[in-house]
Design an enzyme around this catalytic site. Structure first.
Site, PDB file in Angstrom:
ATOM      1  N   ASP A 156     -12.700   8.707 -34.929  1.00  0.00           N
ATOM      2  CA  ASP A 156     -11.812   8.438 -33.796  1.00  0.00           C
ATOM      3  C   ASP A 156     -10.428   7.992 -34.266  1.00  0.00           C
ATOM      4  OD1 ASP A 156     -11.157   8.289 -31.138  1.00  0.00           O
ATOM      5  OD2 ASP A 156     -12.121   6.351 -30.781  1.00  0.00           O
TER       6      ASP A 156
ATOM      7  N   HIS B 168      -5.398  15.877 -35.177  1.00  0.00           N
ATOM      8  CA  HIS B 168      -6.707  16.519 -35.344  1.00  0.00           C
ATOM      9  C   HIS B 168      -6.753  17.316 -36.645  1.00  0.00           C
ATOM     10  CE1 HIS B 168      -7.967  15.050 -31.556  1.00  0.00           C
ATOM     11  NE2 HIS B 168      -7.189  15.825 -30.827  1.00  0.00           N
TER      12      HIS B 168
ATOM     13  N   LEU C  11     -26.665  17.733 -49.483  1.00  0.00           N
ATOM     14  CA  LEU C  11     -26.258  16.941 -48.314  1.00  0.00           C
ATOM     15  C   LEU C  11     -26.468  17.779 -47.059  1.00  0.00           C
ATOM     16  CD1 LEU C  11     -24.553  14.416 -47.144  1.00  0.00           C
ATOM     17  CD2 LEU C  11     -22.643  15.983 -47.216  1.00  0.00           C
TER      18      LEU C  11
HETATM   19  C1  IPE Z   1     -15.609   9.965 -29.286  1.00  0.00           C
HETATM   20  O1  IPE Z   1     -14.271   9.657 -29.221  1.00  0.00           O
HETATM   21  C2  IPE Z   1     -15.793  11.438 -29.513  1.00  0.00           C
HETATM   22  C3  IPE Z   1     -15.394  11.945 -30.826  1.00  0.00           C
HETATM   23  C4  IPE Z   1     -14.952  11.237 -31.824  1.00  0.00           C
HETATM   24  C5  IPE Z   1     -15.550  13.362 -30.990  1.00  0.00           C
HETATM   25  P1  IPE Z   1     -13.463   9.604 -27.841  1.00  0.00           P
HETATM   26  O2  IPE Z   1     -12.071   9.258 -28.188  1.00  0.00           O
HETATM   27  O3  IPE Z   1     -13.691  10.856 -27.082  1.00  0.00           O
HETATM   28  O4  IPE Z   1     -14.194   8.412 -27.081  1.00  0.00           O
HETATM   29  P2  IPE Z   1     -13.642   7.384 -26.002  1.00  0.00           P
HETATM   30  O5  IPE Z   1     -13.010   8.204 -24.910  1.00  0.00           O
HETATM   31  O6  IPE Z   1     -12.641   6.523 -26.701  1.00  0.00           O
HETATM   32  O7  IPE Z   1     -14.832   6.615 -25.568  1.00  0.00           O
HETATM   33  C1  IPE Z   2     -11.002  11.710 -32.198  1.00  0.00           C
HETATM   34  O1  IPE Z   2      -9.677  11.359 -32.035  1.00  0.00           O
HETATM   35  C2  IPE Z   2     -11.235  13.201 -32.161  1.00  0.00           C
HETATM   36  C3  IPE Z   2     -11.803  13.700 -30.903  1.00  0.00           C
HETATM   37  C4  IPE Z   2     -12.231  12.986 -29.918  1.00  0.00           C
HETATM   38  C5  IPE Z   2     -11.861  15.140 -30.741  1.00  0.00           C
HETATM   39  P1  IPE Z   2      -9.033  11.144 -30.595  1.00  0.00           P
HETATM   40  O2  IPE Z   2      -8.443  12.426 -30.156  1.00  0.00           O
HETATM   41  O3  IPE Z   2     -10.003  10.553 -29.661  1.00  0.00           O
HETATM   42  O4  IPE Z   2      -7.884  10.111 -30.930  1.00  0.00           O
HETATM   43  P2  IPE Z   2      -7.434   8.864 -30.043  1.00  0.00           P
HETATM   44  O5  IPE Z   2      -8.647   8.050 -29.787  1.00  0.00           O
HETATM   45  O6  IPE Z   2      -6.852   9.428 -28.787  1.00  0.00           O
HETATM   46  O7  IPE Z   2      -6.443   8.153 -30.890  1.00  0.00           O
HETATM   47 MG    MG Z   3     -10.506   8.654 -29.206  1.00  0.00          MG
END
Ligand code: IPE
Ligand code: IPE
Ligand code: MG
Length: 239
Positions: free
Chosen positions: A19, A36, A130
């Site tokens: 995240d 990303h 792995l």
């Molecule tokens: C969880 O992160 C999903 C992934 C890392 C793929 P999100 O950014 O979607 O989760 P919330 O919205 O903070 O709970």
């Molecule tokens: C995690 O990073 C990746 C996915 C959920 C696809 P985020 O896109 O949720 O990044 P933040 O949380 O908005 O910083």
């Molecule tokens: Mg996120």
């Protein structure tokens, strides 16, 4: 100098909620998709580090069932990134002995992407250094619904439904439960990830955004895990 970690304290299965890509990009004045992309590049070094640490299973949360609610352009970009990663990394992962698996629902993805994922799984199926479970279009509740549907379709008698049986109907069938779950970017929530399997997982949360989570950070998480006292509800009586 860093000391080697004792092999008996290395988790067998690590799961990561990758995240913070969006905030990483925002803090640099870049578009979210740049975050990303940086996150995907980071994955390469973390996979290599996991192989070197002797971790047997790594599960990564790449796209949740709720992430469809993001703007169309971001969703499209994330699909494209997965496709590019398979094209670019498959050979190297195969050489490293990584067995790719997918958890979640493939059927809503573009047919060409589904085909690519299936092919990558097939090519790497006999690798055993792995196991890399990629959670893409994955949701823990969706996984449980899917499992219950399978159990009903197979007409399993009620008295045969046990925790072990349910585990065998999940997308993660055959993978041991995660010993350690890491969440980057500081959020203290599960976000629909491995809700059944995480019953006794150890949690490690770091404020670091995923693109900056490097081998040193992983080592810190492993060192912390090695210090944890996992009791599984029991108490220790001196023998
Ligand atoms: C969880 O992160 C999903 C992934 C890392 C793929 P999100 O950014 O979607 O989760 P919330 O919205 O903070 O709970
Ligand atoms: C995690 O990073 C990746 C996915 C959920 C696809 P985020 O896109 O949720 O990044 P933040 O949380 O908005 O910083
Ligand atoms: Mg996120």
């Amino acid at each position: 100098m860093t000391l080697p970690l004792s092999p008996d304290k290395i988790p067998q299965h690590i799961a990561i909620i990758m995240d913070g890509n969006g905030r990483w990009a925002q803090s640099r004045g870049l578009p979210r998709l740049a975050g990303h992309r940086a996150g995907t590049e980071n994955l390469r070094r973390i996979i290599t580090a996991c192989v070197e640490f002797g971790i047997k299973y790594l599960t990564i949360y790449a796209f949740s069932t709720e992430n469809w609610g993001r703007p169309k352009s971001e969703v499209r970009g994330l699909m494209r990134i997965l496709e590019d990663v398979i094209d670019r990394e498959l050979d190297e992962l195969h050489k490293q002995g990584v067995q790719l698996r997918h958890i979640g629902r493939l059927e809503h993805l573009k047919p060409s992407l589904q085909k690519k994922v299936r092919k990558a799984i097939e090519i790497t199926q006999h690798n055993d250094r792995l196991v890399l479970n990629v959670a893409f279009n994955y949701g823990g509740r969706d996984e449980i619904v899917h499992a219950v549907q399978g159990i009903i379709a197979d007409r399993v008698p009620a008295e045969e439904v046990t925790p072990e049986l349910i585990s065998r109907y999940l997308y993660t069938a055959g993978t041991p439960d995660p010993d350690l779950i890491i969440r980057t970017s500081g959020e203290l929530r599960i976000s629909n990830f491995l809700i059944w399997q995480s019953a006794y997982s150890e949690w490690y949360v770091t404020p670091t955004y995923w693109p900056d989570f490097n081998e040193e950070e992983l080592r810190k998480a492993l060192e912390e895990f090695a210090r944890r006292d996992r009791r599984f509800g029991k108490i220790y009586t001196p023998s």
